[in-house]
Every structure is written in structure tokens, then in C-alpha cells.
Motif scaffolding. Structure first.
Motif, mmCIF file in Angstrom:
data_model
loop_
_atom_site.group_PDB
_atom_site.id
_atom_site.type_symbol
_atom_site.label_atom_id
_atom_site.label_comp_id
_atom_site.label_asym_id
_atom_site.label_seq_id
_atom_site.Cartn_x
_atom_site.Cartn_y
_atom_site.Cartn_z
ATOM 1 N N ALA A 1 0.834 -1.209 0.000
ATOM 2 C CA ALA A 1 0.000 0.000 0.000
ATOM 3 C C ALA A 1 0.866 1.255 0.000
ATOM 4 C CB ALA A 1 -0.899 -0.002 1.237
ATOM 5 N N GLY A 2 0.485 2.209 -0.826
ATOM 6 C CA GLY A 2 1.113 3.526 -0.765
ATOM 7 C C GLY A 2 2.488 3.623 -1.395
ATOM 8 N N VAL A 3 2.856 2.632 -2.200
ATOM 9 C CA VAL A 3 4.212 2.657 -2.768
ATOM 10 C C VAL A 3 4.278 3.444 -4.085
ATOM 11 C CG1 VAL A 3 4.165 0.517 -4.138
ATOM 12 C CG2 VAL A 3 6.267 1.185 -2.967
ATOM 13 N N GLY A 4 3.091 3.781 -4.629
ATOM 14 C CA GLY A 4 3.061 4.568 -5.867
ATOM 15 C C GLY A 4 2.752 3.737 -7.105
ATOM 16 N N LYS A 5 2.138 2.575 -6.909
ATOM 17 C CA LYS A 5 1.834 1.693 -8.048
ATOM 18 C C LYS A 5 0.900 2.365 -9.049
ATOM 19 C CE LYS A 5 -0.006 -1.576 -5.528
ATOM 20 N NZ LYS A 5 0.150 -1.051 -4.168
ATOM 21 N N SER A 6 -0.149 3.024 -8.535
ATOM 22 C CA SER A 6 -1.142 3.614 -9.454
ATOM 23 C C SER A 6 -0.520 4.718 -10.295
ATOM 24 C CB SER A 6 -2.330 4.178 -8.689
ATOM 25 O OG SER A 6 -3.041 3.137 -8.104
ATOM 26 N N THR A 7 0.263 5.578 -9.643
ATOM 27 C CA THR A 7 0.916 6.669 -10.378
ATOM 28 C C THR A 7 1.762 6.095 -11.511
ATOM 29 O OG1 THR A 7 1.067 7.848 -8.294
ATOM 30 C CG2 THR A 7 2.434 8.672 -10.077
ATOM 31 N N MET A 8 2.535 5.065 -11.180
ATOM 32 C CA MET A 8 3.428 4.477 -12.185
ATOM 33 C C MET A 8 2.647 3.721 -13.259
ATOM 34 S SD MET A 8 6.362 5.348 -11.819
ATOM 35 C CE MET A 8 6.563 6.701 -10.729
ATOM 36 N N ALA A 9 1.602 2.997 -12.831
ATOM 37 C CA ALA A 9 0.821 2.210 -13.795
ATOM 38 C C ALA A 9 0.146 3.132 -14.813
ATOM 39 C CB ALA A 9 -0.222 1.363 -13.063
ATOM 40 N N LYS A 10 -0.375 4.272 -14.330
ATOM 41 C CA LYS A 10 -1.031 5.221 -15.248
ATOM 42 C C LYS A 10 -0.024 5.747 -16.263
ATOM 43 C CE LYS A 10 -4.280 6.946 -11.858
ATOM 44 N NZ LYS A 10 -4.593 7.996 -10.920
#
Ligand code: DC
Length: 220
Positions: A13-22
């Protein structure tokens, strides 16, 4: 048609996966799939304490839910029964309900099937906890992002501040650590890197440096 291209990004959680995936999905001109949002949407739909319901009851509730995906990069839209999943699922309470439901094999099996169905229809950057290890074992490229709980709490605090919200650092760190513990220690599909994942410790990396490492990994 060529086989869909699947790239997976897993991590806590909170590692920045969504930012990077986008960002990566934008660079590749394909959709990104936020599988945490699937668990959160189910959790919100079923409500507090749903993880105590019987298996057959949960199976029939899940059988009536359908996920769909449209758009590309940061404009990807994930919907449940035709309604886009929005910010209503982005609370720490819903996240904890999602984590509780995510320990149950019946819930994981249903969402895994839904994720694999989307992965047959679309090329994807798929992010979550078990994308490379369980759901897409033959993905073209697999990444596992990590960072200390302190650093993840700091990032979350900054993110909240950007939205004009305040929070207590120790509370955030505690919530992150509690969810990590449950996600890493459950019997079914625990959070861990696939053997062939590229592991990136992002603790002391800037966002652009993490992104550059992903792009190198995809091209390499
Ligand atoms: O990525 P997130 O914080 O939105 O995920 C919410 C919860 O959903 C997470 O604590 C555990 C669960 N989850 C999971 O078990 N497997 C996934 N692939 C994605 C999320």
C-alpha cells in the motif's frame, strides 16, 4: 489479433503503483487496471463485516457483479455494473474492508477470473498485490515496487496535503503497517514478488527515476 501485452506492477500500500501504472500505460497507449479498486468497490458494495458472511452467500453476491474497462493511460475508467469506480472507495476504512475481504479464497477467485477476462480482451498495465505471482503468471514484464513504511506514510501525507487535507503521520504509518501485515501474511495469494519480477526499492528514488527504471525494464 496479437496476444494482449500484459505488464504487472505489484507492491504494498502507498508505494506509488497507481501513479506508475497510469504513466506506463500512457507511454504504451494501453489501459491500466487498478485491481485494488476492484477489491475496494466490492468492499463498499457489500459493506462493513461482509467478510463474515458465508462462502455461498458471498459467491452469489459476487456472481452478480460485472467489471468493465475503457480508455487508455490515466484516462482508463474501471466500472462496476456500468458505474465508474470513483473517489468514494478511497478511504482508509474501505481499504481495510477490502484487505479483509481479500483474505477470502471465494473473493480472490471471483476477482481473479474478472481480471483474467479483462486481460484477454485488453493489453494492460495491471497493478495490485498478486498480478505477477498469481493472476498473470505469463505477463511480458513484471515489476515489484517497494519502500519503507515510513516513506510510504510520508508520501501519503504529502498527497493528502496536496488535496488540502491533514492527517497524523503516526496514524497513517500504523494503518499502512496493519494493512501490509495482513496482505503479506494471508494464506491465499500473499503479497510477494513473482520469482521473475524486477524488484525496485523506491525509498530514495524520485518519481521520474522510478518511471525511467520501468521504461528500461519494459524495453530491455
Ligand atoms: O491497492 P489498494 O490499496 O487499493 O488495495 C486495497 C486492498 O485490496 C489491499 O490492502 C489488499 C487488496 N488487494 C489484493 O488483495 N490484491 C490485489 N491484487 C489488489 C488489492
Amino acid at each position: 489479433m496479437a496476444d494482449p501485452l500484459i505488464v504487472t506492477i505489484d507492491g504494498p500500500a502507498g508505494v506509488g503503483k497507481s501513479t506508475m501504472a497510469k504513466r506506463l500505460a500512457r507511454a504504451l497507449s494501453i489501459p491500466y487496471l487498478d485491481t485494488g479498486a476492484m477489491f475496494r468497490a466490492v468492499a463498499l458494495r457489500l459493506g462493513d463485516g461482509a467478510w463474515e458472511r458465508g462462502e455461498a452467500d458471498l459467491a452469489s453476491a459476487l456472481a452478480g457483479m460485472e467489471f468493465s474497462l475503457s480508455g487508455v493511460g490515466e484516462d482508463s475508467v474501471l466500472s462496476l455494473d456500468g458505474a465508474p469506480i470513483g473517489d468514494e472507495v478511497r478511504t482508509e476504512q474501505v481499504a481495510m474492508w477490502a484487505s479483509n475481504l481479500a483474505t477470502l479464497p471465494v473473493v480472490r477467485a471471483s476477482l481473479k477470473a474478472a481480471q483474467q477476462t479483462l486481460g484477454k480482451r485488453f493489453s494492460l498495465v495491471a497493478e495490485g498485490r498478486d498480478m505477477g505471482s498469481v493472476v498473470f503468471p505469463t505477463a511480458r514484464r513484471k515489476f515489484f515496487l517497494d519502500a519503507t513504511a515510513d516513506e510510504r506514510a510520508r508520501r501519503r501525507l504529502r498527497q493528502l496535503a496536496d488535496m488540502g487535507k491533514t492527517a497524523d503521520f503516526d496514524d497513517l504509518r500504523e494503518q499502512i503497517a496493519r494493512r501490509d501485515h495482513q496482505d503479506r501474511n494471508r494464506a491465499e495469494a500473499p503479497l510477494r514478488p513473482a520469482p521473475d519480477a524486477v524488484i525496485i526499492d523506491t525509498t530514495s528514488l524520485a518519481i521520474d527515476e522510478v518511471f525511467a527504471a520501468l521504461v528500461r525494464g519494459v524495453r530491455g
